[in-house]
Write a protein that holds these residues in place. Structure first.
Motif: not given
Length: 821
Positions: A374-380, A406-412, A695-699, A808-811
């Protein structure tokens, strides 16, 4: 004589001191030293005991209040700090300059650790969420936070005489906490409702002010609810699976409704982007689908697709056991009527809901899987955790290499204003030019404070375990402010290996009792109430720390909290972390230590894997893949070796006892100047704002006008995908380079619907492509072809077809890929 009743008299504040209430209720005081000083001056003894402005207001002596009200200088301080708070809340901030950013963000979390005065957290996830809000406030992000108001919070920890963990759950009164009710124009408190098994679950909405950020907490302990429903928000992480499911339904569905109502009531910018901090909040996506179907007359497929574009999901879990998973039958019971209709969210198909949480076990509903779907963008939450997550959840994107998932990362990160001691922020503004003697005095002062805290807390803990004052004189002499001090504080679970330091108890004993270069260790942490194995580890540790010959050098402090944590992070010279790599998603305690000049001694896991540079601490080698028992022996031996040959010598390497140790301070200076900026929550929230929220708002904005077109495209591609074929390919060396061509049959699809590419790289002995890079092939009227620059060597390639659409956010988003069979 027994009292017939009780009454409470609180001081009355004149108009000149009225702004104190605003200063106490806005949690900006947590990271604003002058405001803390103000409440300390108002009620010194109460402040010293609680560090709680509301308690200081309630506990101040009436004569003291009258005296200060007549003190022009104090009244001027109150007015100046109130004006400063108002300026902080309204002045331009970084987010105002962020072009095309999200107009409103809703951040959902099961727990929020903002302050010990609002006990709404259990550990790292909650403290991380609290730091997210503080940094968002400093940066001016238009963010609303959603959580639950737990009437008993998380447990308070104590210890029995034999070292077994005991739990108490004190009852919390929202009216005694830094909360205000969210009110309607009529003055009544806002209540949101969620249908639940043929009944209505209602929740009152409370508001905490975290600087600029409103934190909304939902409370079910109200008269509207049946008795069993009133207890849904009783405890954090308490109860059975059904209790947790009810809580998560309220957080996700009720939270969206509370956010909408709050924006309507207050004029806060409407929410564009929804951020689920862990899978607990996953049901927010279902409510978003329902409201889009209701308000914009969209089909389920259209609503789901549009809701995804505006949703961000952060996973904090590096192991499957850490994911919330519910029996499918339980989810069906709560969302359906036994048939195909979703009674909780009419118009949302029940089978579609179940499919969102599907995993390999058909009897289980997986909250993390729903979060990703349910999320177009996800991260660890660290680079390593992002890589672990791509491996862990690879089955959701079959056919893709882990690096392509398509799981990115944002370091805490951690909030500097909260976790860096004021001495550090005021005196170490330029650590690179700070003389060794000044830096050493600062670190020694912080160590002295920690030693005082260890002594007082140890005495209190022993009394609670049954000791009496007459046998506790040793606590006044325990620990030494001149001795190398190591800290270890975190949740007590098996993979964090609380007792690794005890693997060779005699070797540890020798380190603690060395007559010339001793070490002292302070430890804290809670085990989950249902984790008996964790409790046994804690008991094992206590048996060691209780030893009469050692207890002056090693201490366990019960009831780890935000209030205790500051002393540990500020005063410890070394922060120890020895989890089983790679099971620590990020870990932020070591970041807080580094922010105060502490050096990390850690396994290369979580954040330390990417930020260890050889000068900010030491890396404990990992023996990944070795038998667990032998692995612990190997890594414990490496830990002892580092302490004996690197850490201890560096700390005590000085000409005489009063000198500053130059090698040590070189590392401290580097930690303050190079590591501290990288671990800040400010950096973390900027990354979320620019790389995820914007990017989520733009999408979402781009997709809304053409949602029908996108859904039609997705349906057409999915329907025709089985007919797509990758046929024979040829490679020929030509004067221009290497000509690669392939026969592709797209079936009912068209060239513009897809991307045809060849993944090209080196070849392993087993025939796998190594370091592959995609190269686009274009249709020349007969075949798909590309001419590649000629390079010497042996290469492998694989031709594939992927969906392609500008929305689409990516392939990999649709999880579809076709290779040659």
């Amino acid at each position: 004589m027994h009292a017939e009743g009780t009454f409470t008299v609180e001081p009355v504040y004149p108009e000149s001191l009225a702004p104190l209430a605003d200063l106490a209720l806005n949690l900006r005081w947590v990271w604003h030293g002058p405001t803390q000083d103000l409440f300390s001056a108002l009620a010194p003894e109460v402040w010293a005991a609680t560090h709680d402005p509301l308690e200081a207001l309630r506990g101040a002596d009436q004569a003291r209040v009258a005296e200060l009200a007549a003190d022009e200088e104090f009244v001027a301080r109150v007015r100046a700090l109130h004006a400063d708070l108002n300026d902080y809340l309204t002045r331009p901030a970084w987010a105002d300059e962020l072009k095309d950013g999200a107009k409103g963000i809703a951040y959902f979390s099961m727990e929020f650790g903002v302050s010990q005065t609002l006990p709404n957290y259990s550990g790292g996830l909650g403290v991380l969420a609290g730091d997210h809000l503080k940094a968002a406030s400093d940066l001016g992000l238009p963010l609303i936070a959603l959580g639950l108001m737990y009437r008993h919070g998380y447990f308070q920890q104590s210890l029995s005489a034999d070292g077994w963990q005991l739990e108490q759950y004190p009852e919390l009164d929202p009216k005694q906490l830094p909360l205000r009710p969210v009110t309607l124009s009529s003055g009544q408190q806002l209540v949101v409702s969620v249908p639940l098994e043929g009944r209505v679950l209602s929740a009152a909405v409370w508001r905490a002010e975290v600087g600029r950020i409103p934190l909304l907490l939902l409370d079910t302990d109200i008269e509207n609810n049946d008795p069993d429903l009133r207890g849904i928000t009783d405890r954090l992480y308490g109860g059975d699976a059904e209790h947790r499911l009810r809580q998560e339904i309220l957080l996700g569905i009720g939270g969206v409704r509370a956010a909408r109502a709050f924006c309507d009531l207050t004029g806060h910018p409407g929410v564009e982007v929804f951020h689920a901090n862990e899978g607990h909040a996953g049901f927010l996506g279902l409510e978003r689908i329902r409201e889009l179907m209701a308000t914009e007359d969209l089909s389920y497929s259209e609503a789901r697709t549009l809701a995804r574009t505006a949703t961000v999901f952060t996973t904090h879990t590096p192991v499957p056991a850490g994911i919330d998973r519910f029996p499918v039958d339980l989810v069906r019971r709560y969302f359906g009527d036994g048939g195909q209709m979703c009674t909780m969210l009419p118009t949302v198909p029940l089978d579609e809901i179940i499919a969102l949480g599907a995993e390999a076990d058909p009897g289980v509903f997986n909250m993390a899987h729903m979060g990703f779907r349910l999320a177009q963008r996800a991260n660890g939450v660290s680079e390593l955790h992002g890589a672990v997550s791509r491996e862990m959840f690879a089955d959701l994107w079959p056919g893709f290499e882990p690096t392509e998932i398509p799981i990115g990362s944002v370091t805490n990160g951690v909030h500097r204003g909260t976790w860096a001691d004021r001495l550090v922020t005021e005196r170490a503004t330029d650590p690179l030019s700070m003389p060794d003697e000044a830096l050493w005095r600062l670190r020694t002062t912080l160590r002295h404070r920690l030693v005082d805290e260890v002594r007082s807390r140890t005495r209190a803990a022993w009394i609670e375990r049954g000791a009496v004052d007459a046998e506790l004189g040793w606590t006044d002499r325990m620990f030494d402010p001149e001795v190398l001090t190591i800290g270890f504080a975190r949740r007590v679970s098996t993979y964090k290996r609380l007792t690794l330091m005890l693997r060779d108890p005699e070797r540890l004993r020798a380190l603690l009792l060395d007559p010339d270069r001793p070490v002292q260790v302070v430890i804290a942490g809670k085990s989950h109430p249902h984790d008996d194995e964790g409790k046994r580890l804690l008991q094992q540790l206590l048996h060691f720390t209780d030893d009469r010959t050692l207890r002056h050098r090693i201490a366990f402090l019960p009831n780890y909290s935000i209030g205790m944590a500051g002393y540990l992070y500020h005063g410890c010279d070394v922060w120890l972390n020895n989890p089983l790599r790679p099971l620590e998603a990020c870990g932020t305690s070591g970041m807080k230590s580094a922010m105060n000049g502490g050096l990390n001694l850690s396994v290369l896991d979580g954040w330390w894997d990417e930020l260890y540079d050889g000068n900010n601490g030491w890396a404990i080698p990992s023996a990944v893949g070795v038998d667990p028992g032998r692995r612990d022996d190997i890594e414990a031996d490496a830990l002892y070796d580092l302490l004996e040959h690197d850490v201890v010598p560096a700390f005590y390497d000085r000409r005489d006892a009063d000198d500053a140790p130059p090698r040590w301070l070189s590392k401290v200076r580097h930690a303050l100047s190079a590591t501290a900026p990288e671990v800040s929550a400010d950096r973390m929230v900027r990354e979320y704002a620019t790389d995820y929220y914007r990017p989520a708002a733009r999408s979402a904005r781009a997709t809304r006008p053409v949602i029908g077109e996108l859904v039609e495209y997705i349906a057409r591609v999915r329907a025709g995908w089985d007919a797509v074929r990758v046929g024979p390919s040829t490679v020929a060396v030509v004067p221009e380079g290497v000509d690669l061509a392939a026969d592709i049959d797209l079936g009912p699809l068209e060239d513009g619907d897809v991307r045809v590419e060849a993944v090209i790289g080196g070849v392993s002995e087993g025939g796998d492509i190594v370091g592959g890079k995609p190269v686009r092939l274009h249709f020349d009227g007969e075949r798909y072809r590309a001419v590649l620059p000629a390079q010497v060597g042996r290469f492998g390639y694989a031709v594939r077809v992927l969906p392609q659409n500008r929305l689409l956010a990516g392939p990999a988003e649709l999880g579809l890929v076709r290779y040659a069979r």
